[in-house]
Design an enzyme around this catalytic site. Structure first.
Site, PDB file in Angstrom:
ATOM      1  N   MET A   1       4.808 -11.295  -2.830  1.00  0.00           N
ATOM      2  CA  MET A   1       3.807 -10.599  -3.640  1.00  0.00           C
ATOM      3  C   MET A   1       4.219 -10.689  -5.110  1.00  0.00           C
ATOM      4  SD  MET A   1       1.478  -9.659  -1.563  1.00  0.00           S
ATOM      5  CE  MET A   1       0.485  -8.976  -2.893  1.00  0.00           C
TER       6      MET A   1
ATOM      7  N   MET B   1      -6.830  -3.981   4.042  1.00  0.00           N
ATOM      8  CA  MET B   1      -6.104  -2.813   3.497  1.00  0.00           C
ATOM      9  C   MET B   1      -6.548  -1.552   4.212  1.00  0.00           C
ATOM     10  SD  MET B   1      -6.354  -3.568  -0.566  1.00  0.00           S
ATOM     11  CE  MET B   1      -6.132  -5.216  -1.248  1.00  0.00           C
TER      12      MET B   1
ATOM     13  N   HIS C   1      -4.138 -11.460   5.452  1.00  0.00           N
ATOM     14  CA  HIS C   1      -3.022 -10.707   4.861  1.00  0.00           C
ATOM     15  C   HIS C   1      -3.211  -9.233   5.180  1.00  0.00           C
ATOM     16  CE1 HIS C   1      -1.010  -9.366   0.787  1.00  0.00           C
ATOM     17  NE2 HIS C   1      -0.294  -9.018   1.843  1.00  0.00           N
TER      18      HIS C   1
ATOM     19  N   HIS D   1      -8.223 -16.714   1.913  1.00  0.00           N
ATOM     20  CA  HIS D   1      -7.288 -15.576   2.014  1.00  0.00           C
ATOM     21  C   HIS D   1      -8.098 -14.286   2.157  1.00  0.00           C
ATOM     22  CE1 HIS D   1      -3.365 -13.639   1.187  1.00  0.00           C
ATOM     23  NE2 HIS D   1      -4.060 -12.736   0.509  1.00  0.00           N
TER      24      HIS D   1
ATOM     25  N   SER E   1      -8.928 -15.584  -2.703  1.00  0.00           N
ATOM     26  CA  SER E   1      -8.944 -14.286  -2.026  1.00  0.00           C
ATOM     27  C   SER E   1     -10.356 -13.711  -2.123  1.00  0.00           C
ATOM     28  CB  SER E   1      -7.963 -13.332  -2.691  1.00  0.00           C
ATOM     29  OG  SER E   1      -8.295 -11.995  -2.324  1.00  0.00           O
TER      30      SER E   1
ATOM     31  N   ASP F   1       1.095 -14.381  -4.135  1.00  0.00           N
ATOM     32  CA  ASP F   1      -0.162 -13.633  -4.090  1.00  0.00           C
ATOM     33  C   ASP F   1      -0.185 -12.568  -5.182  1.00  0.00           C
ATOM     34  OD1 ASP F   1      -2.506 -12.379  -3.383  1.00  0.00           O
ATOM     35  OD2 ASP F   1      -1.781 -11.626  -1.445  1.00  0.00           O
TER      36      ASP F   1
ATOM     37  N   MET G   1      -2.360  -5.555   4.879  1.00  0.00           N
ATOM     38  CA  MET G   1      -1.669  -4.517   4.105  1.00  0.00           C
ATOM     39  C   MET G   1      -1.961  -3.206   4.826  1.00  0.00           C
ATOM     40  SD  MET G   1      -2.606  -6.121   0.415  1.00  0.00           S
ATOM     41  CE  MET G   1      -3.865  -7.150   1.171  1.00  0.00           C
TER      42      MET G   1
ATOM     43  N   ASP H   1      -7.938 -10.207   2.649  1.00  0.00           N
ATOM     44  CA  ASP H   1      -7.070  -9.053   2.404  1.00  0.00           C
ATOM     45  C   ASP H   1      -7.543  -7.825   3.175  1.00  0.00           C
ATOM     46  OD1 ASP H   1      -5.068  -9.964   0.465  1.00  0.00           O
ATOM     47  OD2 ASP H   1      -6.790 -10.305  -0.853  1.00  0.00           O
TER      48      ASP H   1
HETATM   49  C1  DX5 Z   1      -3.558  -7.871  -3.740  1.00  0.00           C
HETATM   50  C2  DX5 Z   1      -4.099  -8.891  -2.776  1.00  0.00           C
HETATM   51  C3  DX5 Z   1      -4.404 -10.187  -3.436  1.00  0.00           C
HETATM   52  C4  DX5 Z   1      -5.486 -10.108  -4.482  1.00  0.00           C
HETATM   53  C5  DX5 Z   1      -5.172 -11.105  -5.544  1.00  0.00           C
HETATM   54  O1  DX5 Z   1      -3.130  -6.767  -3.025  1.00  0.00           O
HETATM   55  O2  DX5 Z   1      -3.189  -9.136  -1.734  1.00  0.00           O
HETATM   56  O3  DX5 Z   1      -4.703 -11.192  -2.465  1.00  0.00           O
HETATM   57  O4  DX5 Z   1      -6.774 -10.376  -3.995  1.00  0.00           O
HETATM   58  O5  DX5 Z   1      -6.076 -10.927  -6.589  1.00  0.00           O
HETATM   59  P1  DX5 Z   1      -5.860 -11.575  -8.027  1.00  0.00           P
HETATM   60  O6  DX5 Z   1      -5.777 -13.052  -7.831  1.00  0.00           O
HETATM   61  O7  DX5 Z   1      -7.090 -11.147  -8.767  1.00  0.00           O
HETATM   62  O8  DX5 Z   1      -4.599 -10.995  -8.578  1.00  0.00           O
HETATM   63 ZN    ZN Z   2      -3.472 -10.917  -0.405  1.00  0.00          ZN
END
Ligand code: DX5
Ligand code: ZN
Length: 232
Positions: free
Chosen positions: A141, A41, A70, A37, A12, A177, A72, A39
């Site tokens: 998750m 947000m 991903h 990956h 990620s 994840d 969010m 993210d």
């Molecule tokens: C959290 C994200 C993850 C995050 C995971 O909301 O969706 O993808 O980057 O990070 P680690 O591996 O550090 O828990």
């Molecule tokens: Zn993620």
């Protein structure tokens, strides 16, 4: 084609250097990453903000594996075309992001991408059952979404195992994840996940100038996941 349930390590970029995403992606791919990956947000669906389609588009030429985006964010539907145009291979939306997840998954596939469905830890995986024929991936998750570096919620292991049963022989990946590291990844893989997202556990100790630790981290994660999968 048999279903590809081999272990895929998906770093990620939330844990990468935000000022240098292109080189970070090239570094982790050179060191053995299977997917990347990404993210997204919105500061509304989750209490944190990252970036949107223009950033994902800028990253696209640097990704030679699979760009796994991903979301969010809420709402999702107004942004699906923009993420398709940005070059996402897999676009994952949360079941909790709105009232019409069925329509959202149809629209993601309609825009030419693989469709992913993400489930928060408070959502029973059984809620995914009516949607599985619309999914290429279900993301369980293993932390509450929004931040990297959190601890894995152990009760999600049983949820992954139940989801594995619900999916049966469908060609649907199970992604896990959050909180995945050398210590936890074996249990997550044994429960049935094949796409393992890891931020901190991949980027820890390395940099684009010194990427060796990225490779060591990825190899250690893969070894632990593979060993656990064989034992399961
Ligand atoms: C959290 C994200 C993850 C995050 C995971 O909301 O969706 O993808 O980057 O990070 P680690 O591996 O550090 O828990
Ligand atoms: Zn993620």
């Amino acid at each position: 084609m048999p279903v590809d349930r081999s272990i895929k390590i998906a770093p990620s970029i939330l844990a990468a250097d935000f000022a240098d995403f292109g080189r970070e992606v090239r570094s982790v791919e050179a060191e053995g990453a299977d997917w990347i990956h990404v993210d997204v947000m919105d500061g509304h669906f989750v209490p944190n903000l990252t970036f949107g389609p223009p950033m994902v588009k800028a990253l696209r030429p640097h990704v030679t594996t699979v760009m796994d985006v991903h979301l969010m964010i809420s709402p999702v539907d107004p942004y699906i075309e923009a993420f398709a145009e940005a070059g996402a291979d897999v676009l994952t939306a949360h079941l909790e992001a709105g009232p019409h997840i069925h329509r959202t998954l149809q629209a993601i596939r309609g825009a030419g991408m693989k469709a992913g469905l993400a489930l928060n830890p408070g959502t029973p995986v059984e809620a995914a059952a009516p949607l599985l024929d619309l999914c290429d991936l279900v993301c369980v998750m293993t932390v509450n979404p929004g931040f990297g570096g959190q601890s894995l919620i152990e009760s999600q292991l049983a949820q992954i195992a139940r989801l594995r049963g619900l999916i049966g022989d469908r060609d649907v990946h199970i992604e896990a994840d959050g909180g995945i590291d050398r210590e936890t990844i074996g249990r997550v893989a044994a429960a049935g996940a094949d796409v393992l997202v890891a931020g901190s556990a991949v980027f820890r100790g390395g940099s684009v100038e010194h990427p060796g630790p990225y490779g060591e981290n990825i190899r250690a994660l893969r070894a632990a996941a593979t060993a656990a999968g064989k034992a399961a």
